[in-house]
Design a protein around this motif. Sequence first.
Motif, short mmCIF file in Angstrom:
data_model
loop_
_atom_site.label_atom_id
_atom_site.label_comp_id
_atom_site.label_asym_id
_atom_site.label_seq_id
_atom_site.Cartn_x
_atom_site.Cartn_y
_atom_site.Cartn_z
N LYS A 109 -30.83 -27.62 -37.37
CA LYS A 109 -30.63 -26.58 -36.37
C LYS A 109 -29.41 -25.75 -36.79
O LYS A 109 -28.36 -26.29 -37.11
N ILE A 110 -29.56 -24.43 -36.76
CA ILE A 110 -28.46 -23.52 -37.09
C ILE A 110 -27.96 -22.93 -35.77
O ILE A 110 -28.73 -22.35 -35.01
N SER A 111 -26.66 -23.09 -35.52
CA SER A 111 -26.09 -22.58 -34.27
C SER A 111 -26.01 -21.05 -34.32
O SER A 111 -26.02 -20.44 -35.38
N GLN A 112 -25.88 -20.45 -33.13
CA GLN A 112 -25.73 -18.99 -33.07
C GLN A 112 -24.45 -18.55 -33.76
O GLN A 112 -24.43 -17.51 -34.42
N ASN A 113 -23.38 -19.32 -33.62
CA ASN A 113 -22.12 -18.97 -34.29
C ASN A 113 -22.30 -18.91 -35.80
O ASN A 113 -21.82 -17.99 -36.46
N THR A 114 -22.96 -19.91 -36.35
CA THR A 114 -23.22 -19.94 -37.79
C THR A 114 -24.09 -18.76 -38.20
O THR A 114 -23.81 -18.09 -39.19
N LEU A 115 -25.12 -18.49 -37.42
CA LEU A 115 -26.01 -17.37 -37.73
C LEU A 115 -25.25 -16.05 -37.72
O LEU A 115 -25.36 -15.25 -38.65
N TYR A 116 -24.46 -15.80 -36.67
CA TYR A 116 -23.69 -14.57 -36.60
C TYR A 116 -22.68 -14.46 -37.75
O TYR A 116 -22.47 -13.40 -38.31
N ARG A 117 -22.07 -15.57 -38.11
CA ARG A 117 -21.10 -15.57 -39.22
C ARG A 117 -21.78 -15.18 -40.53
O ARG A 117 -21.28 -14.35 -41.29
N HIS A 118 -22.95 -15.75 -40.79
CA HIS A 118 -23.66 -15.42 -42.02
C HIS A 118 -24.21 -13.99 -41.98
O HIS A 118 -24.18 -13.30 -43.01
N LEU A 119 -24.70 -13.54 -40.85
CA LEU A 119 -25.17 -12.16 -40.74
C LEU A 119 -24.02 -11.18 -40.97
O LEU A 119 -24.20 -10.16 -41.65
N SER A 120 -22.85 -11.50 -40.45
CA SER A 120 -21.67 -10.65 -40.69
C SER A 120 -21.31 -10.62 -42.17
O SER A 120 -20.94 -9.58 -42.70
N PHE A 121 -21.45 -11.76 -42.84
CA PHE A 121 -21.20 -11.82 -44.28
C PHE A 121 -22.18 -10.91 -45.02
O PHE A 121 -21.79 -10.16 -45.91
N PHE A 122 -23.46 -10.94 -44.65
CA PHE A 122 -24.46 -10.10 -45.29
C PHE A 122 -24.15 -8.61 -45.07
O PHE A 122 -24.31 -7.81 -45.97
N ILE A 123 -23.70 -8.27 -43.87
CA ILE A 123 -23.36 -6.89 -43.56
C ILE A 123 -22.15 -6.46 -44.38
O ILE A 123 -22.13 -5.37 -44.96
N GLU A 124 -21.15 -7.32 -44.44
CA GLU A 124 -19.94 -7.03 -45.21
C GLU A 124 -20.27 -6.83 -46.69
O GLU A 124 -19.67 -5.99 -47.36
N CYS A 125 -21.22 -7.57 -47.21
CA CYS A 125 -21.64 -7.47 -48.61
C CYS A 125 -22.65 -6.34 -48.83
O CYS A 125 -23.13 -6.15 -49.94
N ASP A 126 -22.99 -5.63 -47.78
CA ASP A 126 -23.92 -4.50 -47.85
C ASP A 126 -25.33 -4.94 -48.27
O ASP A 126 -26.02 -4.24 -48.99
N LEU A 127 -25.73 -6.11 -47.80
CA LEU A 127 -27.06 -6.63 -48.08
C LEU A 127 -28.03 -6.40 -46.94
O LEU A 127 -29.24 -6.44 -47.13
N VAL A 128 -27.49 -6.20 -45.73
CA VAL A 128 -28.30 -6.10 -44.52
C VAL A 128 -27.84 -4.89 -43.72
O VAL A 128 -26.65 -4.57 -43.70
N VAL A 129 -28.79 -4.22 -43.07
CA VAL A 129 -28.45 -3.17 -42.12
C VAL A 129 -28.72 -3.68 -40.71
O VAL A 129 -29.58 -4.54 -40.51
N VAL A 130 -27.97 -3.15 -39.76
CA VAL A 130 -28.11 -3.53 -38.35
C VAL A 130 -28.55 -2.30 -37.58
O VAL A 130 -27.93 -1.24 -37.68
N ILE A 131 -29.63 -2.44 -36.83
CA ILE A 131 -30.14 -1.37 -35.99
C ILE A 131 -30.07 -1.87 -34.57
O ILE A 131 -30.46 -3.00 -34.28
N GLN A 132 -29.58 -1.03 -33.66
CA GLN A 132 -29.49 -1.44 -32.26
C GLN A 132 -30.53 -0.69 -31.44
O GLN A 132 -30.74 0.51 -31.64
N ASP A 133 -31.17 -1.42 -30.52
CA ASP A 133 -32.09 -0.76 -29.61
C ASP A 133 -31.30 -0.13 -28.47
O ASP A 133 -30.06 -0.15 -28.48
#
Length: 134
Positions: free
Chosen positions: A51-75
């Motif tokens: 099980k991956i916690s939300q904190n871990t997920l957000y931390r890794h997603l932030s890492f991906f964004i910082e590395c310019d690997l992922v884009v974030v779109i808000q509804d």
Amino acid sequence: MSIEKLNDYIKHKKANTSRAREAIYNLLVSSDECLNVAQIIKRLSITYPKKISQNTLYRHLSFFIECDLVVVIQDDFKRAYYYIKTESLMTFCVCLHCNSVTKIDLDSAYTHDEFASAEFITVHKLCSQCKRIN
């Protein structure tokens, strides 16, 4: 986009290796959809043994964004959706009715010079499913 690109950023940032980070990244790479946190957690529960916690997920997603690997779109409700970044200009649709976020292909009208420096374009219109209903 491959795992090698992620590994290059991990070495550059001197970050520890993480199986959870790789699982999240692989899920985003293999998905054709824009995914929010709840969808990512649900899909990871099927494919990842721990099980991956939300904190871990957000931390890794932030890492991906910082590395310019992922884009974030808000509804319109400020819910974040994540999508693997590509080299070409990406266009996303936020549906005016159901509020879903999807990646779309637009014609060459949006390849004009004024969009050359844009990271991505967000269009607010009815998605294909809501067009059929209305």
